[in-house]
Design a protein around this motif. Structure first.
Motif, PDB file in Angstrom:
ATOM      1  N   LYS A 123      -8.237   2.164  -2.384  1.00  0.00           N
ATOM      2  CA  LYS A 123      -8.569   0.734  -2.496  1.00  0.00           C
ATOM      3  C   LYS A 123      -7.347  -0.094  -2.869  1.00  0.00           C
ATOM      4  O   LYS A 123      -7.353  -1.302  -2.757  1.00  0.00           O
ATOM      5  N   HIS A 124      -6.298   0.582  -3.343  1.00  0.00           N
ATOM      6  CA  HIS A 124      -5.126  -0.158  -3.831  1.00  0.00           C
ATOM      7  C   HIS A 124      -4.008  -0.187  -2.802  1.00  0.00           C
ATOM      8  O   HIS A 124      -3.857   0.700  -2.025  1.00  0.00           O
ATOM      9  N   GLU A 182      -8.100   5.549  -5.120  1.00  0.00           N
ATOM     10  CA  GLU A 182      -6.715   5.087  -4.934  1.00  0.00           C
ATOM     11  C   GLU A 182      -6.568   4.315  -3.630  1.00  0.00           C
ATOM     12  O   GLU A 182      -5.738   3.416  -3.527  1.00  0.00           O
ATOM     13  N   TYR A 229      -4.677   0.926 -15.751  1.00  0.00           N
ATOM     14  CA  TYR A 229      -5.303   1.566 -14.590  1.00  0.00           C
ATOM     15  C   TYR A 229      -4.547   2.854 -14.226  1.00  0.00           C
ATOM     16  O   TYR A 229      -5.151   3.912 -14.009  1.00  0.00           O
ATOM     17  N   LYS A 256      -2.074  -3.270 -14.848  1.00  0.00           N
ATOM     18  CA  LYS A 256      -1.974  -2.090 -13.985  1.00  0.00           C
ATOM     19  C   LYS A 256      -1.618  -0.833 -14.775  1.00  0.00           C
ATOM     20  O   LYS A 256      -1.999   0.266 -14.380  1.00  0.00           O
ATOM     21  N   MET A 310       2.260   1.790  -3.434  1.00  0.00           N
ATOM     22  CA  MET A 310       1.251   2.316  -4.351  1.00  0.00           C
ATOM     23  C   MET A 310       0.971   3.786  -4.056  1.00  0.00           C
ATOM     24  O   MET A 310       0.813   4.599  -4.962  1.00  0.00           O
ATOM     25  N   GLU A 330       5.154  -2.599 -10.109  1.00  0.00           N
ATOM     26  CA  GLU A 330       3.700  -2.703 -10.200  1.00  0.00           C
ATOM     27  C   GLU A 330       3.251  -3.288 -11.535  1.00  0.00           C
ATOM     28  O   GLU A 330       2.413  -4.176 -11.572  1.00  0.00           O
ATOM     29  N   LYS A 360       0.843  -1.208   0.000  1.00  0.00           N
ATOM     30  CA  LYS A 360       0.000   0.000   0.000  1.00  0.00           C
ATOM     31  C   LYS A 360       0.870   1.247   0.000  1.00  0.00           C
ATOM     32  O   LYS A 360       0.560   2.240  -0.657  1.00  0.00           O
TER      33      LYS A 360
END
Lengths: 239, 80
Positions: B79-80, B77, B50, B47, A41, B40, A38
């Motif tokens: 949620k990721h 965002e 996205y 991805k 990201m 990623e 997380k």
């Protein structure tokens, strides 16, 4: 990261760099409990936000500058297609990028300029269009080739030094281990000698920016057996 | 690393402008960011699309000063 705080408030757009960094740190701290993924990201999203902010800022400036001159189908609502040409123009050289970015958020400008300075490619590609894929690849190829050659020369010098040295295994008490070490060293020496004397027979493979493998096939003149020798050369960077 | 990223971006189904945006992003980003991006899109090839949508939506939201869209993007965002 609210839109208003990030992009609209004049006081925010003028805030000093340290405030921005503090905000980033707070953002980091907020995610301590979350997973590593997380956090990664979030950092990626943040980088994209900064880039988007910078990019959109430039476009808005372009739009303001050309207000009343452009046809309606060139406006923002049409998407980003008209911006592509502007982007090409903007990226033609570093100085131009800096000049164009100056009216955008100060922290973005500094970050981007710092990144540009840090990247060697930025200097090498300044007169070209950085997004040009072929040029980018060619530049990377050239850099890689130069680095490979540098590592090879260093490895070769090391091999030549090593060949001058006489290995002494008398410190190994166990006779079997001593003989084994001596045999291994002899085989290694033969390989190194072939590389030093006949570099054209060797192939060089670059593993990463600090590592190459020099490979050579040779025949042991005493036994007539074929051997393959891989000489790994790696620079360990001190931290 | 840049080359590996370019290959991935080439392989993705992106428009010319989206491609140019990523090239510009790669050019301007530091090694750490590029490493995150490569990781990623290597782990999940889908991805890139996205993230492209995320980037273009952000640009549009900023251009149009659309705070509602921006908040929606940021919320999504999470949620990721």
């Amino acid at each position: 990261m609210s839109f208003e705080n990030t992009f609209l408030k004049p006081s925010e757009t003028e805030r000093p760099r340290e405030n921005f960094e503090a905000a980033m740190l707070n953002r980091e701290a907020g995610g301590e409990g979350s997973s590593e993924k997380k956090k990664k990201m979030r950092n990626l999203f943040l980088a994209i936000s900064i880039f988007a902010g910078s990019f959109a800022g430039n476009l808005m400036l372009e739009k303001n500058a050309s207000a009343g001159e452009k046809d309606t189908d060139e406006k923002i609502s049409a998407g980003f297609s008209y911006n592509q040409n502007d982007l090409i123009k903007k990226l033609e050289c570093d100085e131009e990028i800096r000049r164009e970015m100056s009216p955008t958020r100060p922290y973005n400008q500094e970050d981007l300029i710092r990144n540009l300075k840090e990247k060697e490619a930025a200097k090498e590609m300044a007169p070209t269009r950085p997004y040009n894929q072929q040029e980018l690849i060619r530049s990377l190829d050239q850099k890689e080739s130069e680095r490979k050659q540098e590592l090879y020369q260093r490895a070769l010098a090391g091999i030549k030094n090593e060949l001058q040295r006489e290995a002494n295994y008398s410190g190994i008490k166990d006779s079997f281990l001593r003989r084994s070490a001596e045999e291994n060293y002899k085989t290694k020496q033969l390989g190194m000698k072939v590389i030093a004397d006949n570099p054209e027979k060797a192939t060089v493979k670059m593993i990463d920016q600090n590592t190459i493998v020099i490979s050579v096939a040779y025949e042991n003149p005493e036994t007539g057996l074929s051997h393959h020798y891989d000489h790994i050369y790696q620079i360990i960077e001190k931290k | 690393m840049e080359r590996a990223l370019i290959k991935k971006i080439d392989a993705a189904n992106l428009s010319a402008l989206e491609h140019a945006l990523w090239m510009s992003f790669i050019y301007m980003s530091n090694e750490e960011t590029l490493g995150l991006l490569l990781e990623e899109i290597t782990n999940d090839p889908g991805k890139i699309e996205y993230l492209t949508n995320n980037m273009t939506a952000k640009i549009k939201a900023i251009q149009t000063r659309d705070a509602v869209s921006w908040e929606a993007i940021v919320k999504e965002e999470e949620k990721h």
